[in-house]
Design a protein around this motif. Sequence first.
Motif, PDB file in Angstrom:
ATOM      1  N   UNK A 170       1.303   9.360   5.360  1.00 24.23           N
ATOM      2  CA  UNK A 170       1.227   8.852   6.942  1.00 24.23           C
ATOM      3  C   UNK A 170       0.264   7.656   6.820  1.00 24.23           C
ATOM      4  N   UNK A 171      -0.847   7.980   6.184  1.00 24.12           N
ATOM      5  CA  UNK A 171      -1.940   6.989   6.036  1.00 24.12           C
ATOM      6  C   UNK A 171      -1.561   5.807   5.354  1.00 24.12           C
ATOM      7  N   UNK A 172      -0.841   5.950   4.090  1.00 22.84           N
ATOM      8  CA  UNK A 172      -0.319   4.756   3.324  1.00 22.84           C
ATOM      9  C   UNK A 172       0.697   4.002   4.208  1.00 22.84           C
ATOM     10  N   UNK A 173       1.483   4.557   4.802  1.00 13.42           N
ATOM     11  CA  UNK A 173       2.428   3.802   5.634  1.00 13.42           C
ATOM     12  C   UNK A 173       1.601   2.824   6.408  1.00 13.42           C
ATOM     13  N   UNK A 174       0.771   3.506   7.306  1.00 15.98           N
ATOM     14  CA  UNK A 174      -0.077   2.985   8.409  1.00 15.98           C
ATOM     15  C   UNK A 174      -0.697   1.541   7.968  1.00 15.98           C
ATOM     16  N   UNK A 175      -1.279   1.966   6.782  1.00 15.61           N
ATOM     17  CA  UNK A 175      -2.060   0.777   5.836  1.00 15.61           C
ATOM     18  C   UNK A 175      -1.346  -0.281   5.650  1.00 15.61           C
ATOM     19  N   UNK A 176      -0.168  -0.008   5.084  1.00 12.02           N
ATOM     20  CA  UNK A 176       0.869  -0.841   4.489  1.00 12.02           C
ATOM     21  C   UNK A 176       1.411  -1.846   5.803  1.00 12.02           C
ATOM     22  N   UNK A 177       1.572  -0.849   6.969  1.00 10.81           N
ATOM     23  CA  UNK A 177       2.091  -1.822   8.033  1.00 10.81           C
ATOM     24  C   UNK A 177       1.051  -2.862   8.697  1.00 10.81           C
ATOM     25  N   UNK A 178      -0.184  -2.198   8.623  1.00 11.79           N
ATOM     26  CA  UNK A 178      -1.311  -3.266   8.995  1.00 11.79           C
ATOM     27  C   UNK A 178      -1.576  -4.471   8.195  1.00 11.79           C
ATOM     28  N   UNK A 179      -1.453  -4.117   6.837  1.00  6.93           N
ATOM     29  CA  UNK A 179      -1.443  -5.148   5.934  1.00  6.93           C
ATOM     30  C   UNK A 179      -0.202  -6.311   5.824  1.00  6.93           C
TER      31      UNK A 179
END
Length: 981
Positions: free
Chosen positions: A593-602
Motif C-alpha cells: 500500500x505504501x509503495x503504491x502511494x509513494x509511486x503515485x506521489x512521485x
Amino acid sequence: MGDRAVKSNTESLYKWIFRSFLKTALVPFLIIELGFIIIYFSTSMWSRQETINYLHGEVENEMNQLVLEKSSSLQVQLDSVSITADFLKLQFKKALEDEVKVNRSYLDRMAMTSNGMYYSMHDTVDGGPAVYYSGISPIGDAEKSKVLKLLGVGSVMKDIIKVQSLASQVYINTYDSLNVIYPYFDVISQYPAKMDIPKYNFYYEADLSHNPEKKVVWTDAYLDPAGQGWMTSAITPLYSDDSFLEGVVGIDVTVNTFTQQILNMDIPYNGYAMLIGKTGTILALPDNGESDWALEELNTHHYAEAILEDTFKPENFNLYNRVEMEGLSEKIAVEADGNGEIILQNAKRYVSWSTIESTGWKLVMIVPVDSVFAHLENINNQLFNIGLFMILGLIVFFIVFFIILSRRAVKVSNLISTPLVSINQMVDKIRNSEYFQTPPEFPVKELQETANKLAYMGEALGIANNRLINTQGELKKNEAELSAVLNSIDDMIMEIDSEGNLINLWNKTDNELSLVYAQSSLVNIQSKLRKQGKVFKDLIDEILISGLNETIEYFISTEKGIKWYLARISAVDGESRKLVISARDVTLQKELEFSLIESKEAAELANRSKSQFLSNMSHELRTPLNAILGFSQLLLMESTESMDESQVENITEITNAGQHLLKLINEVLDLAKIESGKMTISLEPVSVVEVMKEAITMVRPLAELQNIRLVYALSDRQESFVIADHTRLKQVLINLLTNAIKYNKVEGKVEFNYRSNDNHVIIDVIDDGMGIPFDQQDLVFNPFHRLNMDNNFNVEGTGIGLSVAKQMTELMNGRIYLSSEMNKGSHFSVELPQATVVAQDDNIVLANKTNLMKYDSYRVMYVEDNIANLKLVKRIFENMDNVDLVETQQGELATSLALETKPDIILLDLNLPGIDGFEVLKRIKANEELRHIPIAAVTAYAMNDDQQRIIKAGFDGYIIKPIDIQLFIDEVHRLLSMKYR
C-alpha cells in the motif's frame, strides 16, 4: 522457588538477637559519637576558613596601603625629576635665544674627525659637559655657535646632578643630532660617528606625534648609548617660538637606582616589590624576585661596540607577556591600583599594585601566601592530630563493647532456640509432604499455641493437596488442547487489562510480535505504541463501555524493522474489565500500500514539475515572440508603398518564422496537456465537410508555396457529422495535411476525402511522396521522433505533431492509423464516431463593436516593463483616434497613476520588476475609487492552469503573448463594454 525464598530471608536466632542489640544500643551510640567527631572537624575547618578569609582581607588591605605609600613616595621623587627637567628645558631655550655668553676658547677643546663628527676631546679643569655633534649632517659656524650657546648652561647641569639624588646624567639632544651631556665622558669612544639621535626613544618619545601635550614623559628602560648601562629618562621637548622642535632635554635615572630604592622597602611576609614600565617592562627587580621570575636583573651591559640603535630589555622582561600573569596582566595594565593572585614556581602569591601617575609606571608588590598562613597551618595540624586521637579511642571502645554484646546475645538465644528447633522440624516434615503431625509440649504458652496451629495447618494442607493433584490433571489436559488450537493459527492472541497491561499471551513462537513480548520489551501496549497508544487506549475504553468488537491497525519496531498488525479487540466481560486481542501480521499488505502511494506521489510530483517547466518555457519564448510577430504584423498592415519587394518579402519571412515557432510552442504545450490529463475536450456534433474546408483554407498557402496540388471533392457530398471537438479535429487534420505537403515530392498531390463505415466516419489524407519505411511506421506516433532519412533534415518540424494528433483523436474516442509504401506515398486515416444531427436554426449573435464606442474618447492604462511590448501596443492604439494610452513600467506606481488619470480599463503585465501583476491587482482592487475598473492580464503564460489562476485571482480577462492584434482589439472592446454596459 519457595525454598530459595525461605533461605534468602531467614537468619539464626543468635544473629537476630545480636542485630537487635546493634540496632537498639550500639548503632545509636555510634551515630552520636560520629556526630560529635563530624562537628569537631567541621568546626575546625570552618574556623580555619574564616581565619583564612579574615587574614586574606587584612593582608590585601595592608598590601594595598603599603604599595600606595611606596608608590606615592616614588611619585614625589619622580615629580621632582620632572620639574627639574622642565627647569633645565627653560635654561636651554633661553641660551638658544640669547647671544653666546661663554668664551669662544671653549672651542679649543673641540675637534672634527675625518668622517665629520664634531666632539669634545677632553674635560674642562673644573668639570664640564661633554659635546657630541654627529657627522650625519654638515657642521659649520652656525652649528659651532649653537654648541657655545648650549655650553653656557653647563653650570646649571652640574648643580642639578648635585641636588637631584636620582639623576645620573642631564643632557640636551637637538634635531640635528647634537648631544650636550653632563657629567663628562669620552664621547668618541662611546658614540658612533654618524649617530641619528632623533631615531632613539629618548628623543622621539617626546616629539609631537608621541607627546602632543608637550609635557615631561618617562621612557621605558633602554641601554644608554653613553655607557651608563640600563637607563630610563625623564624627557621634555624644547620648541622654538614658531613651534619647531629644536631638541629634547632629558634627565637620566639608572635602573640600578630604582632597584636600590625597591630593596630598601620593608615588605612584610618575606615579600618584595618590583617596578614596571608603561608597556609592562620590568624596570627594577630585587634579588628575591629574580628567583620567582627566573630572571637576572640587567644592572650592567658589556659595551664591546657603540650602540647604533634603540636597545630595550628582552621580551622575557615584559611582565604583561609572561605566562604566569595570564588573566591578571590585562587587569594590571588597565586598572590604576588593585590586587590579585598568581602562581610562581608552583606556589601561590598575593599581588598588589599602584600606578605612578606622572610616568604611568606600576609599583607591584608580591607576597608568598605560604608565609602569610604559616602559623595558621601549624595550629590546624595540631587540631587535626587531636581529632585522630579521638577517633582511635572510639575504635578501642567499640571493640570492647562488641565483645560483651556478642556474649550476651549467645546466652539469650539459647533460652529461646530449643523450642523453636522442634517447631522447625515440624515445618520441615510438612514441607516434605508429611502433612499429619502431633505437636510436642512446650513450657512457653505462645510457642505451644504455635505448634498446635502448625499441626492443624499441616492436616488442612494434606487434604487440599489431594484435591489439587486431581485439578492439575484436568488443567494439563485442557491446556494441551488449547495449545494445539492456538499453534494451528498464525494470529497472536493476548489478554490485557483496561490499562493495556499484558496478562496472558498465546501465539506461535516464531511470531515477530511474540518475540517482542518474550524479550520483555513490551510490558504495556501504550509504552510500545507511543503516539498510537492514546488511540489504542481510547478504543479500549470505548469497547469496555459499548461491549462491541472493534478493529485497529498499528505498528511496532522489531529487530527486523517496522511490523504492521491488524488487531481485533473484544471485551471478556463487564466486571473483570479484561480484553482479548487477536493480532495478525499485515506488514506485506501495508508495504504494498505504501509503495503504491509513494509511486503515485512521485508521478504527480514529476507531472507538476513538467507542467511548471513547460509553463515557464512558454512564457520565456512567447515574450520575445510578442515583439517579433506584433511589429511584423504592423509593418504588413501599414502601407507597403515605402518598402520595396525585398523588404516586404523579408518581413513576411519574419512573420512566417515567428508563426512557425509559435506553432512549435503550441504543439509542445498541447503534448504536455495531454500527457498530464489537462487537455480539455468538448465533444459535440461537428460537420465533417465544414471542418475539412477550414483545414484546406489553412494549408492552401503552404501547398501553393510548395507547388503541391490539393485534390478533394466536398461540394457534392452529403453532409456528415462526427462526435468530436471542432477545434481539436481541425488541428489534427491541419497537422496531417501539413505533413503530407512538407514530405511530398515536387509537383506532387494530396488527396483529402472522407467516407462512412459502420457508424464511423473515416477522413483520409493521401500523398504521393517519399513514403515511410515499414520498420518506422510504428514509431512515427512517438513524441519527438522524426524519420531517419537524408532529405528530412531540410523539413521543419519537432517530431511531436503526429503524437499530438494521435492522442487528441483518442481523446475524442477515435483512432488514427496509416499505411505507406516507399516511393509511392503514405495514407493516413482518422476514424471517429458518426453523429446524428437534428437540423435547427443557428442562433448567432454578432457583436456590433461600433455600438460600444458610444462616448467620444476612452483612456487605457498599460502597465508593462518590456519596451518592445509598449511600442507594439502604442502602434495599435495610434490607429484609434478616440483612445488615449497612459503607461508605466513600474508596478509600484500603477495605483497612484490610476488615481491620477482615471482610466476606463487597465492592461496589466504579470511579470513586473519589484511587485508582480497579482500584487498590483490586489492594491487596485483594494482602492474604493478604482475597484470598478475592468483589468485584463497581459501574459506569456498560456497553460490552462495559468489561465484559471489568472481568472481566480480577480482579473476580468487575459491577453496571451505573442499578441494577435485582432484578438487584442476584440478583448479591448469587450472590457470597454463591461465598463459602459
